[in-house]
Enzyme design. Structure first.
Site, mmCIF file in Angstrom:
data_model
loop_
_atom_site.group_PDB
_atom_site.id
_atom_site.type_symbol
_atom_site.label_atom_id
_atom_site.label_comp_id
_atom_site.label_asym_id
_atom_site.label_seq_id
_atom_site.Cartn_x
_atom_site.Cartn_y
_atom_site.Cartn_z
ATOM 1 N N ASP A 63 3.731 23.695 -29.476
ATOM 2 C CA ASP A 63 3.165 24.417 -30.621
ATOM 3 C C ASP A 63 3.586 25.886 -30.553
ATOM 4 O O ASP A 63 3.625 26.479 -29.477
ATOM 5 C CB ASP A 63 1.629 24.371 -30.592
ATOM 6 N N ASP A 69 -3.804 32.940 -29.133
ATOM 7 C CA ASP A 69 -3.730 31.812 -28.178
ATOM 8 C C ASP A 69 -3.493 32.344 -26.770
ATOM 9 O O ASP A 69 -4.156 31.949 -25.806
ATOM 10 C CB ASP A 69 -2.549 30.885 -28.518
ATOM 11 N N GLU A 92 -4.392 24.299 -22.594
ATOM 12 C CA GLU A 92 -3.394 23.961 -23.607
ATOM 13 C C GLU A 92 -2.202 24.912 -23.527
ATOM 14 O O GLU A 92 -1.077 24.541 -23.848
ATOM 15 C CB GLU A 92 -4.021 24.041 -25.000
ATOM 16 N N GLU A 93 -2.446 26.126 -23.094
ATOM 17 C CA GLU A 93 -1.393 27.143 -23.111
ATOM 18 C C GLU A 93 -0.595 27.228 -21.816
ATOM 19 O O GLU A 93 0.290 28.068 -21.712
ATOM 20 C CB GLU A 93 -1.999 28.511 -23.450
ATOM 21 N N ASP A 113 -9.214 24.205 -23.924
ATOM 22 C CA ASP A 113 -8.380 24.695 -25.015
ATOM 23 C C ASP A 113 -8.967 26.062 -25.367
ATOM 24 O O ASP A 113 -10.013 26.144 -26.026
ATOM 25 C CB ASP A 113 -8.439 23.753 -26.226
ATOM 26 N N LEU A 115 -8.216 28.362 -27.423
ATOM 27 C CA LEU A 115 -8.331 28.735 -28.834
ATOM 28 C C LEU A 115 -7.997 27.528 -29.711
ATOM 29 O O LEU A 115 -6.829 27.227 -29.952
ATOM 30 C CB LEU A 115 -7.389 29.891 -29.156
ATOM 31 N N ASP A 116 -9.043 26.870 -30.154
ATOM 32 C CA ASP A 116 -8.871 25.717 -31.043
ATOM 33 C C ASP A 116 -8.801 26.201 -32.492
ATOM 34 O O ASP A 116 -9.534 27.107 -32.875
ATOM 35 C CB ASP A 116 -10.072 24.780 -30.866
ATOM 36 N N GLU A 277 -9.233 18.475 -25.332
ATOM 37 C CA GLU A 277 -9.800 18.487 -26.686
ATOM 38 C C GLU A 277 -10.652 17.226 -26.906
ATOM 39 O O GLU A 277 -11.853 17.306 -27.134
ATOM 40 C CB GLU A 277 -8.681 18.594 -27.737
HETATM 41 P P1 AHM Z 1 -4.663 23.715 -31.950
HETATM 42 O O1 AHM Z 1 -5.433 23.552 -30.669
HETATM 43 O O2 AHM Z 1 -3.224 24.004 -31.709
HETATM 44 O O3 AHM Z 1 -5.312 24.684 -32.856
HETATM 45 O O4 AHM Z 1 -4.630 22.272 -32.658
HETATM 46 C C1 AHM Z 1 -5.813 21.594 -32.881
HETATM 47 C C2 AHM Z 1 -6.217 21.710 -34.340
HETATM 48 C C3 AHM Z 1 -7.613 21.207 -34.608
HETATM 49 O O5 AHM Z 1 -8.562 22.209 -34.388
HETATM 50 C C4 AHM Z 1 -7.547 20.851 -36.053
HETATM 51 O O6 AHM Z 1 -8.500 19.886 -36.445
HETATM 52 C C5 AHM Z 1 -6.146 20.361 -36.228
HETATM 53 O O7 AHM Z 1 -5.400 20.874 -35.124
HETATM 54 C C6 AHM Z 1 -5.553 20.872 -37.479
HETATM 55 O O8 AHM Z 1 -4.287 20.348 -37.640
HETATM 56 P P2 AHM Z 1 -3.565 20.353 -39.084
HETATM 57 O O9 AHM Z 1 -3.243 21.783 -39.362
HETATM 58 O O10 AHM Z 1 -2.355 19.504 -38.861
HETATM 59 O O11 AHM Z 1 -4.521 19.769 -40.056
HETATM 60 MG MG MG Z 2 -5.486 25.187 -29.301
#
Ligand code: AHM
Ligand code: MG
Length: 333
Positions: A63, A69, A92-93, A113, A115-116, A277
């Site tokens: 990502d 993040d 995650e990072e 994680d 920063l979700d 997550e």
């Molecule tokens: P992230 O941890 O990189 O932010 O990814 C997780 C997030 C969730 O919080 C969220 O429900 C989903 O990814 C959103 O994905 P999308 O933008 O494809 O809908």
């Molecule tokens: Mg995240």
């Protein structure tokens, strides 16, 4: 206000209910709360101090990283660095498990994680932090990496922080689910949601419907079912999707309903990560009477092969998740 219960008082009183406890888990949870306070402060002023936008790198799972993040990850790592509370951190990072020098003798491993909902940072949307805590194995010679590949059912505590209209920390240590709202002036998390219970069935669903045409036929039929009118089952369900899992899950916990992120063209194994997550949130929602699955199997029973393993994810009110599973299995035409 004098009757308000602080997070510190709550976790310590919870831990005292169990014999043979040392206070370490309480200290660990409080340290998560401390990191959350720093993040709440910095997220609130990110636009003023140049912390919005991309950093220009990709993280361990491919990502694109936002500045927040990376910052959130640093806050967490620093919050635990000198404490001796955790032997390692899975984030995650971070590509690999981060061993914590002060924690060689520590009993716990933190999976997080930091920063979700990263896609929400630049639009002042809700974001969060998700965490799970495992006991480290006592068997000598077992490498840290093998010890972090646990089933969600082995978690000893889990929770999330939601940075929204208020900052809310929700946790379970296996005895109910409790939510604390940050009083910014006091600098304390205060108990605001005692013993959260997820309704058996809801009226809301949360999913990125932009992928509708990429989903399995059973899931598309399930959406059609949710959109039909039926007073007895409160249909049609209303759609609410924030782009931050913590916010959508929190709604499920409070009002009932379902969140799902199935496989799609860009995410053949699902998007969300099992270790930091899906599993922590599954553990928490089950503590509140809800349910979480990958569409076929209970999330808590899945043993990951790698720390960044992805999984399809469906979570929320028990009856809603079970209905989703039935549609996916083709049991309802
Ligand atoms: P992230 O941890 O990189 O932010 O990814 C997780 C997030 C969730 O919080 C969220 O429900 C989903 O990814 C959103 O994905 P999308 O933008 O494809 O809908
Ligand atoms: Mg995240």
């Amino acid at each position: 206000m004098t009757q308000a219960i602080t997070l510190s008082r709550h976790v310590i009183e919870e831990e005292h209910k169990h014999q043979g406890t040392t206070g370490t888990l309480s200290r660990l949870l409080l340290q998560v709360g401390f990191a959350a306070k720093i993040l709440a402060r910095e997220i609130g002023r990110a636009a003023l101090v140049g912390k919005l936008g991309l950093i220009g790198e990709k993280n361990a799972t491919g990502d694109t990283q936002k500045k927040l993040d990376v910052y959130a990850n640093e806050v967490v790592i620093e919050a635990f660095a000198e404490t001796g509370l955790v032997a390692g951190v899975v984030s995650e990072e971070l590509e690999r498990v981060q061993e914590v020098a002060s924690g060689v003798e520590a009993k716990y491993i933190l999976c997080i994680d930091p920063l979700d909902g990263s896609s929400n940072t630049d639009t002042n949307g809700v974001i969060g932090t998700i965490f799970g805590i495992y006991l480290k194995e006592k068997t000598p010679g077992v490498s840290l990496i093998d010890q972090v590949l646990n089933r969600g059912a082995d978690l000893v505590a889990a929770g999330y922080v939601m940075y929204g209209t208020s900052t809310l920390l929700v946790y379970t240590s296996g005895h109910g689910v409790h939510g604390f709202t940050l009083d910014r002036e006091l600098g304390e998390f205060l108990l605001s949601h005692r013993d959260l219970c997820c309704p058996e069935q809801g009226r809301y669903y949360a999913a990125n419907l932009g992928h509708y045409h990429e989903w399995a036929p059973g899931i598309r039929k399930y959406i059609d079912y949710l959109e039909q009118s039926d007073n007895a089952t409160c249909r049609p369900y209303s759609l609410r999707y924030t782009g931050a899992l913590v916010a959508d899950l929190h709604r499920c916990l409070v009002d009932g309903g379902i969140y799902f992120y199935p496989q799609d063209a860009a995410h053949p194994d699902g998007k969300l990560r099992l270790v930091y997550e899906c599993a922590p949130l599954a553990y928490l929602v089950q503590q509140a009477g809800g349910y979480a699955s990958d569409g076929k199997r209970r999330i808590l029973d899945l043993k990951p092969d790698s720390i960044h393993q992805r999984s399809p994810f469906v979570i929320g009110s028990r009856k809603d998740v079970e209905m989703y599973e039935r549609f996916l299995a083709g049991g309802i035409a």
